[in-house]
Design an enzyme around this catalytic site. Structure first.
Site, PDB file in Angstrom:
ATOM      1  N   TYR A 127      38.868  54.258  46.015  1.00 32.36           N
ATOM      2  CA  TYR A 127      40.401  54.545  45.906  1.00 32.36           C
ATOM      3  C   TYR A 127      40.747  55.228  44.629  1.00 32.36           C
ATOM      4  CZ  TYR A 127      45.078  53.828  46.617  1.00 32.36           C
ATOM      5  OH  TYR A 127      46.525  54.088  46.702  1.00 32.36           O
ATOM      6  N   GLN A 189      47.248  49.685  53.059  1.00 32.70           N
ATOM      7  CA  GLN A 189      46.567  50.218  54.310  1.00 32.70           C
ATOM      8  C   GLN A 189      45.158  50.910  54.054  1.00 32.70           C
ATOM      9  OE1 GLN A 189      49.519  50.817  53.172  1.00 32.70           O
ATOM     10  NE2 GLN A 189      50.205  52.753  53.343  1.00 32.70           N
ATOM     11  N   ASN A 212      47.836  49.888  42.426  1.00 31.44           N
ATOM     12  CA  ASN A 212      48.949  48.860  42.053  1.00 31.44           C
ATOM     13  C   ASN A 212      48.757  47.492  42.788  1.00 31.44           C
ATOM     14  OD1 ASN A 212      49.343  49.192  44.629  1.00 31.44           O
ATOM     15  ND2 ASN A 212      51.121  50.539  44.916  1.00 31.44           N
ATOM     16  N   SER A 238      46.396  48.447  32.615  1.00 29.14           N
ATOM     17  CA  SER A 238      45.544  49.199  31.524  1.00 29.14           C
ATOM     18  C   SER A 238      45.900  48.520  30.467  1.00 29.14           C
ATOM     19  CB  SER A 238      45.769  50.449  31.702  1.00 29.14           C
ATOM     20  OG  SER A 238      44.523  51.151  31.096  1.00 29.14           O
ATOM     21  N   GLN A 260      48.154  54.613  25.975  1.00 29.03           N
ATOM     22  CA  GLN A 260      47.917  53.304  26.960  1.00 29.03           C
ATOM     23  C   GLN A 260      49.331  52.840  27.309  1.00 29.03           C
ATOM     24  OE1 GLN A 260      44.652  53.816  28.348  1.00 29.03           O
ATOM     25  NE2 GLN A 260      45.414  51.660  29.098  1.00 29.03           N
ATOM     26  N   HIS A 263      50.692  54.658  30.729  1.00 25.92           N
ATOM     27  CA  HIS A 263      49.975  54.288  31.747  1.00 25.92           C
ATOM     28  C   HIS A 263      51.149  53.690  33.160  1.00 25.92           C
ATOM     29  CE1 HIS A 263      46.268  56.018  32.452  1.00 25.92           C
ATOM     30  NE2 HIS A 263      45.937  55.648  31.334  1.00 25.92           N
ATOM     31  N   GLU A 327      40.435  45.723  27.549  1.00 32.06           N
ATOM     32  CA  GLU A 327      39.709  46.787  28.434  1.00 32.06           C
ATOM     33  C   GLU A 327      38.958  47.749  27.494  1.00 32.06           C
ATOM     34  OE1 GLU A 327      42.468  49.112  30.744  1.00 32.06           O
ATOM     35  OE2 GLU A 327      40.757  50.094  31.908  1.00 32.06           O
ATOM     36  N   HIS A 328      40.094  48.301  26.532  1.00 35.93           N
ATOM     37  CA  HIS A 328      39.494  49.200  25.718  1.00 35.93           C
ATOM     38  C   HIS A 328      39.660  48.668  24.219  1.00 35.93           C
ATOM     39  CE1 HIS A 328      41.275  51.856  29.159  1.00 35.93           C
ATOM     40  NE2 HIS A 328      40.284  52.342  28.847  1.00 35.93           N
ATOM     41  N   ASP A 361      38.661  58.469  28.636  1.00 32.12           N
ATOM     42  CA  ASP A 361      39.335  58.267  30.099  1.00 32.12           C
ATOM     43  C   ASP A 361      38.802  59.587  30.736  1.00 32.12           C
ATOM     44  OD1 ASP A 361      40.768  56.071  29.237  1.00 32.12           O
ATOM     45  OD2 ASP A 361      42.725  56.897  28.819  1.00 32.12           O
ATOM     46  N   GLU A 415      10.545  18.310  44.057  1.00 27.24           N
ATOM     47  CA  GLU A 415      11.628  18.253  44.862  1.00 27.24           C
ATOM     48  C   GLU A 415      11.652  17.837  46.297  1.00 27.24           C
ATOM     49  OE1 GLU A 415      13.084  22.521  44.598  1.00 27.24           O
ATOM     50  OE2 GLU A 415      13.631  22.409  42.545  1.00 27.24           O
ATOM     51  N   HIS A 420       7.366  23.376  51.499  1.00 31.68           N
ATOM     52  CA  HIS A 420       7.032  24.337  50.595  1.00 31.68           C
ATOM     53  C   HIS A 420       5.661  24.237  49.863  1.00 31.68           C
ATOM     54  CE1 HIS A 420      11.351  24.667  50.638  1.00 31.68           C
ATOM     55  NE2 HIS A 420      11.289  25.583  49.769  1.00 31.68           N
TER      56      HIS A 420
HETATM   57  N1  HSO Z   1      43.234  54.770  30.570  1.00 30.32           N
HETATM   58  C1  HSO Z   1      42.985  54.582  32.075  1.00 30.32           C
HETATM   59  C2  HSO Z   1      42.126  55.548  32.608  1.00 30.32           C
HETATM   60  C3  HSO Z   1      42.821  57.153  32.928  1.00 30.32           C
HETATM   61  N2  HSO Z   1      43.486  57.551  31.917  1.00 30.32           N
HETATM   62  C4  HSO Z   1      43.054  57.850  33.813  1.00 30.32           C
HETATM   63  C5  HSO Z   1      43.822  58.889  32.023  1.00 30.32           C
HETATM   64  N3  HSO Z   1      43.573  58.982  33.604  1.00 30.32           N
HETATM   65  C6  HSO Z   1      42.250  53.392  32.475  1.00 30.32           C
HETATM   66  O1  HSO Z   1      41.081  52.990  31.707  1.00 30.32           O
HETATM   67 ZN    ZN Z   2      44.319  56.299  30.180  1.00 32.85          ZN
END
Ligand code: HSO
Ligand code: ZN
Length: 435
Positions: A127, A189, A212, A238, A260, A263, A327-328, A361, A415, A420
């Protein structure tokens, strides 16, 4: 940004300081996704057309991107963007190939061979979001490891624009990585279509990629259904945590925090430093750089739930970071490698002044689909292994069974699993008879 001093916070305040923005799994979201999934399962492509008209304001003729549109997208794309996608893909390919799991074959006793073989997950669904901006880099981060793993069918869904086309760069990145089919689908969907299959969309075994709250909720729902599909990881917004010392460049630190924050409004950025002067300088820099950003409104919302935290020492910063499990993680300190050994939980780590998160990234070679929301405590980022199954194999010779049979017999007896035990003892008896 909120300023806090870690050393003055009590236990509850420390917990609050590291809390993420609430992720809604509101009843309305849950029920809305359930409804969408049920419609896709019942009416297949017809439901996909209706839902796409409603949510993406786009009338789909063909749900799948036809050959002609792939070619047109590639022809329209600026040569420098094509070259950048090619360049990024080749470095992501090199790193992911080198980091891929290897088969194992080992004799664990004389005549006892144990192996691990790797097999690709056959059908995978990727996705690629296109909400506030399409993300061709995400197509690379998912498509490259899928290709290396050797998945037989790689399907990608990305929402169409109102003109009925997918983003040119997303299509080109998908083609570069060898994605087999692309569908003009977004939201819950798209997830339902890949998890259950429709007339057009093949049913996939595992689904990957960010999205999302609708996409995330749909992934959680289909992964809980044995008839649905597995997923890469639970996902949230993020986030980045920066540890900086008094030698760090405040402009660099501010730029990383903002990269970040832009985002999404629910992104979170945290700065830890033992230097008050650095915290002051970064606060000023963030305010200055923020104002010039095209996505200043998004970044502003993210910054409102972000924190500048004073800590007593670098060691304490590492402790706090491990607890947050970002995450980072960016280490803008004089000797970042000195801290690395103590890092326990993070999706991806960026060392030193010259390693902005943006390179990870896009094009250093590591993956940007990473565990968020504290899942870095127990999950890893997407890699070739995410697209594979590991199957173990064992083979014993008569000597091998003589060697490890008695151990099996003792444990089976303990057991009280008599069948077995006998599976071994009757073979050992047959060996004795033959001798
Ligand atoms: N920092 C985002 C990934 C991304 N940044 C895509 C730019 N484009 C999540 O790790
Ligand atoms: Zn990013």
């Amino acid at each position: 940004m909120n300023r806090l001093d870690w050393t003055t916070l009590d236990v509850q305040a420390q917990r609050a300081a590291l809390s993420r923005p609430m992720q809604s799994r509101a009843e309305s979201l849950r029920a809305g996704v359930e409804q969408i999934t049920a419609r896709v399962r019942a009416d297949g492509d017809a439901a996909l057309r209706e839902l796409t008209a409603k949510f993406d304001r786009c009338e789909l003729h063909a749900i799948e991107v036809p050959d002609k549109e792939w070619r047109e997208a590639e022809a329209r794309l600026a040569p420098e963007l094509k070259a950048a996608i090619d360049e990024a893909a080749s470095r992501i390919d090199a790193f992911h190939r080198a980091a891929a799991p290897q088969p194992v074959a080992l004799d664990t006793a004389g005549g006892v061979r144990v192996e691990r073989m790797l097999r690709p997950i056959q059908r995978v669904g990727l996705y690629v979001p296109a909400g506030s901006a399409p993300l061709p880099s995400t197509a690379l981060m998912l498509g490259v490891p899928a290709r290396i793993a050797g998945c037989a069918e790689v399907v990608l869904c990305s929402p169409a624009r109102p003109d009925g086309r997918c983003d040119d760069a997303v299509l080109y990145a998908a083609r570069v990585t060898g994605v087999h089919r692309v569908f003009k689908l977004g939201g819950a969907q798209a997830i339902a279509a890949m998890a259950y299959g429709t007339e057009s969309v093949p049913k996939c075994d595992k689904l990957f990629g960010p999205g999302n709250s609708w996409v995330t909720e749909a992934k959680l729902q289909v992964s809980a259904d044995p008839e649905g599909a597995a997923i890469d990881m639970p996902a949230g917004p993020s986030e980045v945590l920066v540890i900086a010392d008094d030698e760090a460049n405040p402009a660099f630190v501010a730029a990383d925090l903002l990269s970040q924050a832009e985002h999404g409004p629910d992104s979170q950025v945290i700065l830890l430093s033992a230097s008050t002067a650095l915290l002051d300088a970064v606060e000023v820099e963030v305010a200055q750089q923020w104002a010039a950003l095209p996505r200043a409104d998004i970044a502003e919302k993210a910054l409102s739930q972000s924190r500048l935290i004073a800590v007593a020492s670098l060691a304490q910063a590492v402790e706090v970071s491990n607890r947050y499990a970002p995450e980072h993680l960016i280490l803008q300190v004089a000797d970042p490698r000195a801290l690395l050994g103590d890092i326990q939980s993070a999706g991806s780590v960026f060392l030193g002044a010259w390693t902005p998160e943006s390179v990870g990234d896009y094009c250093s070679g590591s993956n940007h689909v990473l565990p968020t929301y504290g899942y870095a405590r127990s999950y890893s980022g997407v890699s070739v292994a995410s697209f594979q199954k590991q199957i173990t194999v064992q083979e014993l010779s008569p000597d091998g069974l003589r060697a490890i049979g008695p151990c099996t017999v003792t444990l089976a007896a303990a057991e009280q699993l008599e069948a077995h035990r006998r599976a071994v003892t009757l073979r050992l008896a047959a060996l004795e008879d033959a001798a």
